[in-house]
Design a protein around this motif. Structure first.
Motif, PDB file in Angstrom:
ATOM      1  N   ARG A 181       0.921  -1.359  -0.239  1.00 59.23           N
ATOM      2  CA  ARG A 181       0.004  -0.007  -0.625  1.00 59.23           C
ATOM      3  C   ARG A 181       0.452   1.335  -0.077  1.00 59.23           C
ATOM      4  N   LEU A 184       2.057   2.149  -3.495  1.00 58.95           N
ATOM      5  CA  LEU A 184       0.945   3.062  -3.987  1.00 58.95           C
ATOM      6  C   LEU A 184       1.048   3.988  -4.328  1.00 58.95           C
ATOM      7  N   GLU A 185       0.600   4.416  -2.806  1.00 57.13           N
ATOM      8  CA  GLU A 185      -0.215   6.078  -2.041  1.00 57.13           C
ATOM      9  C   GLU A 185       0.724   6.469  -1.943  1.00 57.13           C
ATOM     10  N   GLU A 207      -4.804  -9.667  -3.373  1.00 56.70           N
ATOM     11  CA  GLU A 207      -5.099  -9.120  -2.621  1.00 56.70           C
ATOM     12  C   GLU A 207      -4.393  -7.727  -3.319  1.00 56.70           C
ATOM     13  N   THR A 210      -6.033  -6.201  -6.890  1.00 55.54           N
ATOM     14  CA  THR A 210      -6.947  -5.231  -6.644  1.00 55.54           C
ATOM     15  C   THR A 210      -6.505  -4.052  -6.169  1.00 55.54           C
ATOM     16  N   LEU A 211      -5.119  -3.587  -5.655  1.00 46.36           N
ATOM     17  CA  LEU A 211      -5.144  -2.672  -4.664  1.00 46.36           C
ATOM     18  C   LEU A 211      -4.446  -1.717  -6.283  1.00 46.36           C
ATOM     19  N   ASN A 213      -4.879  -2.439  -9.252  1.00 47.64           N
ATOM     20  CA  ASN A 213      -5.752  -1.944 -10.109  1.00 47.64           C
ATOM     21  C   ASN A 213      -6.548  -0.304  -9.767  1.00 47.64           C
ATOM     22  N   ARG A 214      -6.695  -0.693  -8.469  1.00 49.52           N
ATOM     23  CA  ARG A 214      -7.348   0.620  -8.113  1.00 49.52           C
ATOM     24  C   ARG A 214      -6.354   2.125  -8.643  1.00 49.52           C
ATOM     25  N   HIS A 215      -5.570   1.867  -8.110  1.00 55.13           N
ATOM     26  CA  HIS A 215      -3.945   3.054  -8.136  1.00 55.13           C
ATOM     27  C   HIS A 215      -3.586   3.130  -9.915  1.00 55.13           C
ATOM     28  N   GLY A 216      -4.342   2.266 -10.731  1.00 52.60           N
ATOM     29  CA  GLY A 216      -3.706   1.902 -11.575  1.00 52.60           C
ATOM     30  C   GLY A 216      -2.772   1.817 -12.246  1.00 52.60           C
TER      31      GLY A 216
END
Length: 267
Positions: A181, A184-185, A207, A210-211, A213-216
């Motif tokens: 995370r 990504l963040e 997991e 999925t994470l 994909n949310r952040h491209g």
């Protein structure tokens, strides 16, 4: 007793991590739990009569591989030879483990322009060193520069190096999902490289997908190893977009590595 083939490995993974949390989120304990999780997913697939790749949503029956070479001590001539070899074998994506701009340039010049070249430098530089090194490599058109700074989870420094314009890859040494995370963040990476044998097995990599994909952010699992980890990674890669290839160590063995299974080096 009922057995939910799709959910049970994930449930057991969470229970195991809770039970062993006092031993940390990475290191030998997590590596052991990763192995258990991979085995549970395999058993779940057998119980359901469904291949693991289908359980993960795979739509392709085979995956392309990319050649991941060992280090040749930054010798331009020594690097050019294995690069020629794996390209002749059909690989159109090749990863080096060199830190010298001269060695990387020699590899680039030995290949046709359409062949993708990646470089894993294994965390050798401070950010003060990494930023100019990355800028120097910009003209080589690298698909990515992997783990350029020490420590590998210095997200702020990775973000600064990423501004050089060279795509940055990292994630094989992430401290669990929390570490992923952070990558990504913080916007530290262009390519996220979860390692199924370190992060928590198939459950953890799902997991991560999925994470990301949310952040491209693109996911390309790290896989410089053999055995069940390589097979599990191949099945995970099959569930990712067709542009994602499986990392294949560029090492030849005299005998078959897997009895009853064959992994073909497809470029």
């Amino acid at each position: 007793m009922s057995f939910d083939a799709a959910a049970q490995p994930e449930v057991l993974n969470v229970a195991a991590q809770r039970a062993f949390h006092s031993y940390g989120s990475t290191g030998p304990t997590m590596y052991a739990l990763s192995a258990v999780d991979i085995a549970l997913w395999n058993l779940a697939g057998q119980a359901a009569g469904v291949p693991l790749c289908r359980m993960l949503g795979a739509s392709r029956a085979c995956v392309d591989g990319y050649a991941s070479l060992v280090s040749y001590d930054n010798d331009p001539a020594e690097v050019a030879r294995p690069v020629h070899r794996v390209h002749a074998e059909g690989f159109t994506q090749i990863k080096l483990h060199e830190t010298s701009a001269d060695a990387i340039r020699a590899a680039r010049e030995a290949l046709p322009a359409e062949v993708e070249l990646m470089v894993d430098v294994n965390c050798p530089w401070s950010v003060e060193e990494a930023a100019p090194q990355a800028a120097r490599l910009h003209s080589q058109g690298l698909a990515w520069l992997e783990e350029p700074v020490w420590p590998p989870d210095d997200y702020a420094r990775l973000t600064r190096v990423r501004r050089s314009g060279v795509p940055i890859a990292a994630g094989e040494n992430a401290a669990g999902i929390a570490g992923i995370r952070q990558y990504l963040e913080s916007g530290a990476v262009d390519v996220l490289q979860p390692r199924v044998t370190k992060l928590g097995g198939v459950t953890a990599v799902r997991e991560v997908m999925t994470l990301a994909n949310r952040h491209g952010v693109r996911v390309v699992p790290h896989c410089f190893f053999y055995g069940p980890g390589l097979l599990a990674t191949a099945l995970i890669v099959a569930s990712l977009p067709d542009t994602v290839a499986l990392e294949m160590p560029g090492v030849h063995f005299e005998a078959a590595t897997y009895e009853g299974h064959e992994l073909e080096n497809r470029g």
